[in-house]
Enzyme design. Sequence first.
Site, PDB file in Angstrom:
ATOM      1  N   LYS A  77       1.928  -3.756   6.545  1.00  0.00           N
ATOM      2  CA  LYS A  77       2.366  -3.863   5.140  1.00  0.00           C
ATOM      3  C   LYS A  77       3.889  -3.796   5.058  1.00  0.00           C
ATOM      4  CE  LYS A  77      -1.644  -4.296   3.275  1.00  0.00           C
ATOM      5  NZ  LYS A  77      -2.028  -5.594   2.708  1.00  0.00           N
ATOM      6  N   TYR A  94      -1.945  -0.509  10.539  1.00  0.00           N
ATOM      7  CA  TYR A  94      -2.260  -1.129   9.242  1.00  0.00           C
ATOM      8  C   TYR A  94      -1.066  -1.014   8.294  1.00  0.00           C
ATOM      9  CZ  TYR A  94      -3.731  -1.414   4.418  1.00  0.00           C
ATOM     10  OH  TYR A  94      -3.773  -1.723   3.078  1.00  0.00           O
ATOM     11  N   SER A 121       0.834  -1.196   0.000  1.00  0.00           N
ATOM     12  CA  SER A 121       0.000   0.000   0.000  1.00  0.00           C
ATOM     13  C   SER A 121       0.868   1.246   0.000  1.00  0.00           C
ATOM     14  CB  SER A 121      -0.857  -0.041   1.271  1.00  0.00           C
ATOM     15  OG  SER A 121      -1.391   1.228   1.556  1.00  0.00           O
TER      16      SER A 121
HETATM   17  P1  NAD Z   1     -11.197  -6.398   0.959  1.00  0.00           P
HETATM   18  O1  NAD Z   1     -11.435  -6.350   2.428  1.00  0.00           O
HETATM   19  O2  NAD Z   1     -12.349  -6.127   0.065  1.00  0.00           O
HETATM   20  O3  NAD Z   1     -10.546  -7.788   0.551  1.00  0.00           O
HETATM   21  C1  NAD Z   1      -9.711  -8.529   1.413  1.00  0.00           C
HETATM   22  C2  NAD Z   1     -10.290  -9.931   1.508  1.00  0.00           C
HETATM   23  O4  NAD Z   1      -9.459 -10.730   2.336  1.00  0.00           O
HETATM   24  C3  NAD Z   1     -11.693  -9.955   2.122  1.00  0.00           C
HETATM   25  O5  NAD Z   1     -12.555 -10.643   1.254  1.00  0.00           O
HETATM   26  C4  NAD Z   1     -11.518 -10.688   3.450  1.00  0.00           C
HETATM   27  O6  NAD Z   1     -12.658 -11.448   3.782  1.00  0.00           O
HETATM   28  C5  NAD Z   1     -10.281 -11.533   3.154  1.00  0.00           C
HETATM   29  N1  NAD Z   1      -9.475 -11.884   4.323  1.00  0.00           N
HETATM   30  C6  NAD Z   1      -8.974 -11.046   5.272  1.00  0.00           C
HETATM   31  N2  NAD Z   1      -8.236 -11.726   6.162  1.00  0.00           N
HETATM   32  C7  NAD Z   1      -8.246 -13.024   5.764  1.00  0.00           C
HETATM   33  C8  NAD Z   1      -7.661 -14.216   6.272  1.00  0.00           C
HETATM   34  N3  NAD Z   1      -6.925 -14.215   7.384  1.00  0.00           N
HETATM   35  N4  NAD Z   1      -7.882 -15.375   5.608  1.00  0.00           N
HETATM   36  C9  NAD Z   1      -8.640 -15.397   4.488  1.00  0.00           C
HETATM   37  N5  NAD Z   1      -9.226 -14.313   3.975  1.00  0.00           N
HETATM   38  C10 NAD Z   1      -9.030 -13.131   4.599  1.00  0.00           C
HETATM   39  O7  NAD Z   1     -10.008  -5.386   0.638  1.00  0.00           O
HETATM   40  P2  NAD Z   1      -9.456  -4.882  -0.762  1.00  0.00           P
HETATM   41  O8  NAD Z   1      -9.750  -3.429  -0.872  1.00  0.00           O
HETATM   42  O9  NAD Z   1      -9.853  -5.793  -1.846  1.00  0.00           O
HETATM   43  O10 NAD Z   1      -7.888  -4.993  -0.473  1.00  0.00           O
HETATM   44  C11 NAD Z   1      -7.151  -6.134  -0.869  1.00  0.00           C
HETATM   45  C12 NAD Z   1      -5.725  -5.973  -0.390  1.00  0.00           C
HETATM   46  O11 NAD Z   1      -5.181  -4.761  -0.919  1.00  0.00           O
HETATM   47  C13 NAD Z   1      -5.593  -5.854   1.137  1.00  0.00           C
HETATM   48  O12 NAD Z   1      -4.444  -6.546   1.542  1.00  0.00           O
HETATM   49  C14 NAD Z   1      -5.433  -4.368   1.359  1.00  0.00           C
HETATM   50  O13 NAD Z   1      -4.710  -4.089   2.519  1.00  0.00           O
HETATM   51  C15 NAD Z   1      -4.652  -3.961   0.125  1.00  0.00           C
HETATM   52  N6  NAD Z   1      -4.848  -2.552  -0.229  1.00  0.00           N
HETATM   53  C16 NAD Z   1      -6.108  -2.053  -0.356  1.00  0.00           C
HETATM   54  C17 NAD Z   1      -6.294  -0.712  -0.647  1.00  0.00           C
HETATM   55  C18 NAD Z   1      -7.680  -0.132  -0.736  1.00  0.00           C
HETATM   56  O14 NAD Z   1      -7.816   1.085  -0.538  1.00  0.00           O
HETATM   57  N7  NAD Z   1      -8.700  -0.904  -1.028  1.00  0.00           N
HETATM   58  C19 NAD Z   1      -5.175   0.117  -0.838  1.00  0.00           C
HETATM   59  C20 NAD Z   1      -3.892  -0.440  -0.707  1.00  0.00           C
HETATM   60  C21 NAD Z   1      -3.735  -1.777  -0.401  1.00  0.00           C
HETATM   61  C1  WQD Z   2      -8.962  10.279   0.706  1.00  0.00           C
HETATM   62  C2  WQD Z   2      -9.106  11.768   0.947  1.00  0.00           C
HETATM   63  C3  WQD Z   2      -9.346  12.331   3.277  1.00  0.00           C
HETATM   64  C4  WQD Z   2     -13.263  10.436   3.826  1.00  0.00           C
HETATM   65  C5  WQD Z   2      -6.556   5.154   2.805  1.00  0.00           C
HETATM   66  C6  WQD Z   2      -5.510   4.362   3.553  1.00  0.00           C
HETATM   67  C7  WQD Z   2      -4.489   3.840   2.583  1.00  0.00           C
HETATM   68  C8  WQD Z   2      -5.139   3.074   1.445  1.00  0.00           C
HETATM   69  C9  WQD Z   2      -6.220   3.879   0.784  1.00  0.00           C
HETATM   70  C10 WQD Z   2      -5.223   0.772   2.079  1.00  0.00           C
HETATM   71  C11 WQD Z   2      -8.299  12.274   2.152  1.00  0.00           C
HETATM   72  C12 WQD Z   2     -10.606  12.708   2.504  1.00  0.00           C
HETATM   73  C13 WQD Z   2     -12.082  10.899   3.289  1.00  0.00           C
HETATM   74  C14 WQD Z   2     -14.254  11.377   4.226  1.00  0.00           C
HETATM   75  C15 WQD Z   2     -12.816  13.166   3.472  1.00  0.00           C
HETATM   76  N1  WQD Z   2      -5.779   1.885   1.893  1.00  0.00           N
HETATM   77  N2  WQD Z   2     -11.868  12.236   3.112  1.00  0.00           N
HETATM   78  N3  WQD Z   2     -13.986  12.716   4.041  1.00  0.00           N
HETATM   79  O1  WQD Z   2      -6.666   8.201   3.578  1.00  0.00           O
HETATM   80  O2  WQD Z   2      -5.755   8.484   1.223  1.00  0.00           O
HETATM   81  O3  WQD Z   2      -5.926   6.273   2.190  1.00  0.00           O
HETATM   82  O4  WQD Z   2      -7.141   4.344   1.783  1.00  0.00           O
HETATM   83  O5  WQD Z   2      -4.069   0.494   1.936  1.00  0.00           O
HETATM   84  O6  WQD Z   2      -3.647   3.039   3.321  1.00  0.00           O
HETATM   85  O7  WQD Z   2      -4.899   5.212   4.501  1.00  0.00           O
HETATM   86  O8  WQD Z   2      -8.004   7.424   1.569  1.00  0.00           O
HETATM   87  O9  WQD Z   2     -10.352   7.545   0.900  1.00  0.00           O
HETATM   88  O10 WQD Z   2      -9.792   7.618   3.357  1.00  0.00           O
HETATM   89  O11 WQD Z   2      -9.237   9.588   1.922  1.00  0.00           O
HETATM   90  O12 WQD Z   2     -12.632  14.370   3.334  1.00  0.00           O
HETATM   91  O13 WQD Z   2     -15.315  11.029   4.753  1.00  0.00           O
HETATM   92  O14 WQD Z   2     -10.482  12.056   1.264  1.00  0.00           O
HETATM   93  O15 WQD Z   2      -9.065  13.289   4.256  1.00  0.00           O
HETATM   94  O16 WQD Z   2      -7.845  13.544   1.838  1.00  0.00           O
HETATM   95  P1  WQD Z   2      -6.537   7.699   2.221  1.00  0.00           P
HETATM   96  P2  WQD Z   2      -9.419   7.962   1.964  1.00  0.00           P
END
Ligand code: NAD
Ligand code: WQD
Length: 378
Positions: free
Chosen positions: A161, A157, A133
């Site tokens: 990572k 979190y 991430s």
């Molecule tokens: P998500 O929660 O929709 O998907 C993750 C899935 O993993 C879920 O379906 C959950 O049920 C499953 N899961 C969690 N722990 C588990 C375990 N111990 N065993 C089996 N299954 C398990 O999230 P997403 O948005 O699809 O994210 C996928 C990956 O990408 C995550 O690792 C997340 O940290 C990373 N990521 C997401 C974002 C984002 O903003 N969505 C950004 C950066 C990184």
């Molecule tokens: C985006 C912008 C907020 C909600 C997070 C995790 C990051 C990654 C992606 C997993 C910011 C603003 C948000 C609201 C707002 N996830 N905001 N009102 O914080 O960039 O990243 O998600 O890996 O690790 O930290 O994403 O969508 O929460 O926020 O004003 O109700 O929107 O302040 O500027 P962020 P976000």
Amino acid sequence: MSASSTKSILVTGGAGYIGSHTVLQLLLSGCHVAAVDNLDNSSHLAISRVSHLAADSANRLSFHKLDLRDRPALERVFSSNKFDAVIHFAGLKAVGESVAKPLFYYNNNVIGTIVLLEVMAAYGCKKLVFSSSASVYGSPERVPCTEDFPLAPMNPYGKTKLVVEDICRDLHRADPEWQIMLLRYFNPVGAHPSGLLGEDPRGIPNNLMPYVQQVAVGRRPALTVFGNDYSTKDGTGIRDYIHVVDLADGHNAALTKLFEKDSKIGCEAYNLGTGKGTSVLEIVSAFEKASGKKIPVVFGERRPGDCEILYAATTKAETQLNWKAKYGIEEMCRDQWNWACNNPYGYGSSDSNPQDEIISTKTKGGGDSWFSDICITS
Ligand code: NAD
Ligand code: WQD
């Protein structure tokens, strides 16, 4: 046909938001896919809908409901398949929750990964694509972020990572047969253009786009904008939003690189973003345009831990993975709105969602029997 087609891929977290989109792209590109998920943050309907969208390619999909930390269950999946690579999405991802429950996050995200890596090693599968991430960068001193920036996550979190990234680097150092792609996603948004797959957050959404979506469908009265006194063009925070379908394609590109003949990949990090920064108010206005709905906003305090501006340098992924995001904010909002209109309550309303009735009548049995056709209980 890409180098990764016809390969057999294990996808952890395959029922989740990014996982479900990626499983679909992998099936359509010719791969065999085994998806595993404990369904803690997802619905089995995502897998049914992936099968539906994959049509004839769905016969290359199996689903196993299991928790990664259940080693015997995971071993059973490895013992009945020979995987060429693993894409590891499974993990918990809510920043605020990770601050409140750090052990819960370290246990799931770190121990889950260690069990996975140990089982992979035991079965001789040493190619991994890991969902890292942009949160590993913390609050960088400048933008765009390149992959060699210092890593300084600001919450548990993000730290999970970084721990997993470090484990992967150590693993490759100890055994160079491991080939690992650490994909650092920026802000994934949007949904599949069919309107059948999308993000379905439980409870109050933490992230901007799902919150805006819920305001647009009338589930919430207004968006609170977290701070409008940043030194950005309109005072609101700037992020790099990326369409989830582009992100899914990025995984295909990563696999293609891993499977290249004589691939020199050891353990490498790649940013997956668009390289473009968009403010909160720009997202609101683009969503209003896509939906035709007014999004009321209230200006609130800055959210603790938020950085002002974050976007990716994309050159490394473009040159080494031959991948570049295609979609802009307009398409992200269009597809998010299409998903919202078709699923105002996410997968949760699906007991009565006509889409699932259509899917089930087009297939062998009801929605659940369609699912059980591909679901293998471990
Ligand atoms: P998500 O929660 O929709 O998907 C993750 C899935 O993993 C879920 O379906 C959950 O049920 C499953 N899961 C969690 N722990 C588990 C375990 N111990 N065993 C089996 N299954 C398990 O999230 P997403 O948005 O699809 O994210 C996928 C990956 O990408 C995550 O690792 C997340 O940290 C990373 N990521 C997401 C974002 C984002 O903003 N969505 C950004 C950066 C990184
Ligand atoms: C985006 C912008 C907020 C909600 C997070 C995790 C990051 C990654 C992606 C997993 C910011 C603003 C948000 C609201 C707002 N996830 N905001 N009102 O914080 O960039 O990243 O998600 O890996 O690790 O930290 O994403 O969508 O929460 O926020 O004003 O109700 O929107 O302040 O500027 P962020 P976000």
